[in-house]
Design an enzyme around this catalytic site. Sequence first.
Site, mmCIF file in Angstrom:
data_model
loop_
_atom_site.group_PDB
_atom_site.id
_atom_site.type_symbol
_atom_site.label_atom_id
_atom_site.label_comp_id
_atom_site.label_asym_id
_atom_site.label_seq_id
_atom_site.Cartn_x
_atom_site.Cartn_y
_atom_site.Cartn_z
ATOM 1 N N HIS A 1 -10.773 61.022 63.813
ATOM 2 C CA HIS A 1 -11.761 60.400 62.960
ATOM 3 C C HIS A 1 -11.527 60.703 61.494
ATOM 4 C CE1 HIS A 1 -14.070 59.588 66.561
ATOM 5 N NE2 HIS A 1 -13.900 60.831 66.920
ATOM 6 N N THR A 2 -10.462 61.409 61.214
ATOM 7 C CA THR A 2 -10.254 61.747 59.804
ATOM 8 C C THR A 2 -10.209 60.477 58.997
ATOM 9 O OG1 THR A 2 -8.769 63.402 60.666
ATOM 10 C CG2 THR A 2 -8.882 63.170 58.293
ATOM 11 N N GLN A 3 -11.013 60.441 57.954
ATOM 12 C CA GLN A 3 -11.099 59.190 57.222
ATOM 13 C C GLN A 3 -10.290 59.290 55.952
ATOM 14 O OE1 GLN A 3 -14.258 60.887 56.184
ATOM 15 N NE2 GLN A 3 -15.577 60.622 57.953
ATOM 16 N N VAL B 1 -12.767 67.453 63.612
ATOM 17 C CA VAL B 1 -11.783 66.605 62.935
ATOM 18 C C VAL B 1 -12.450 65.289 62.527
ATOM 19 C CG1 VAL B 1 -9.386 65.844 62.940
ATOM 20 C CG2 VAL B 1 -10.114 67.620 64.521
#
Lengths: 260, 280
Positions: free
Chosen positions: A31-33, A134
């Site tokens: 999900h790291t944006q 994360v």
Amino acid sequence: MDHMPENWGRPRSEIYGVYNSAIHNAGPATHTQQPSITGTSVIALKYNKGVMLAADNLASYGSLARFTDQERLIKVGKETVVGISGDVSDMQYIELLLERLIIEDNYEQDGHNLRAPHIYEYLSRVMYNRRSKVDPLWNAILVAGKKDDGSPFLAYVDLLGVTYSSPSIATGFGAYLAVPLLRKIASDDGDEKKITEEQARAAIDECMKVLFYRDARSLDKYSVATVTTDGEVTIEQNVRCKDMSWRFAEHIHGYGTQKM
Amino acid sequence: MFRNSYDNDSITYSPTGRLFQVEYALEAIKQGSASVGLVSKTHAVVVALKRSAEELGSYQKKIIRIDDHLGIALAGLAPDARVLSNFMRQQAMSSRMIYNRPIPISRVVSAIGDKAQRNTQTYGRRPYGVGLLVAGFDETGPHLFEFQPSGTVLEYFGAAIGARSQSARTYLERNFDQFPEASLEDLVLHGLRALRDTLAQDKELLAQNTSIGIVGLDTKFTLYDNDDVRGWLEKLGNVGSTRGRRPPEEREPEATEDAPVTDAPPPEETDTVEPIETDA
């Protein structure tokens, strides 16, 4: 070479049949944006009667100076100010969390209220927890107020869950450009006792000017928040950088070696 | 006559608006030995009388430390107290971990109050069979709360629960105006005198059966048991029950004065003998 870990050591499809695609194609959850709309530096320093913070009113969309009315200093409860840089939608989510926190805290009306050190601990836990999933809130946050013993409180927490406290702190570009200037008057614990409100404000204004000169994602319009140890919070808005000199730009072409 | 038809579960009212299961739970507390609590401007103190099942057995622990600033004294079903005290410890830890602050006493007792109330309104569950005296110190000073299985939580200057606790309550009512300004020592002695009044005939406060818990501004919650209470009992002086006996010659008969607050309790203490409470 097969670069997909989920294929390593797996029996060959020709012999054992094709793997279940739902399992086969499922990668790890990520999900790291990337931040989309962002705010730049927040700067702060302690002085003899409290803490002063400043943050400009720009919300950038990459290199586009998209919104020039974004307030990034938030009053939380009675005696705390939180300054947030980084992704603006995550900032708005944090504002929501803090609002809910204060509402719940006020249910009991029992004389107990959350103050800066408590709000800071809460935000630190939230930020670190999100990083551990994360799925970070892409921000760097400064929390200012007063400690239980009455002295000024100023601390930092960011998207990695990193925390620290100091008499002078800044996020983003401010960490490189503003902190050395702020540290000229407030570098060690205890220095804040010698700094008056006027001196603090002068240092803050100077730093915001330097940041507008050199940070390409900054604005010359900003807000200044003051939290005193008496528990008073004031946020002055629409402050502008003054007495700037852009004459040095007159004869500059390009970025370095360009002559025309 | 019809009392027993509405007591099958916790969620049925009687026609007169009573919840019998909750009331029965209160009876369970009266079966436990006494615990007494009291507060001054600076400290909160709980004292408790421990019971042992048999002569060779250990004495049931009556006071439990929840956090540095908070402890409880129990009367009633000890295992229920254990469950509630574990829950309180979790709440206290959670407050320190999330907010970096010691949990305010009123909040932790609200939490167990709500927890207990749930069991009075859920089919298949029974009310907790224990009463607690919660003594703690937070930003708004020292506090004493009484918790009951109904979920009622009230703050007190002085409180007593358990067997023959009415005698202790009477002592507290007579002397409570001395509590706010009392020194820690005087406060504990008041508590011990109140506890002594709950003793059955011919029983005594002893090092093995007396437990003291103290918390204050600069005092973390400290539990005194066994040898550690000897000093207090010596200061108290007279450790025996006054039930069923004429007051000895040196005591002033039938005086209604408040007990004097001195460092060394004089033998001529004027605690009036209370009518004997029937043992359940």
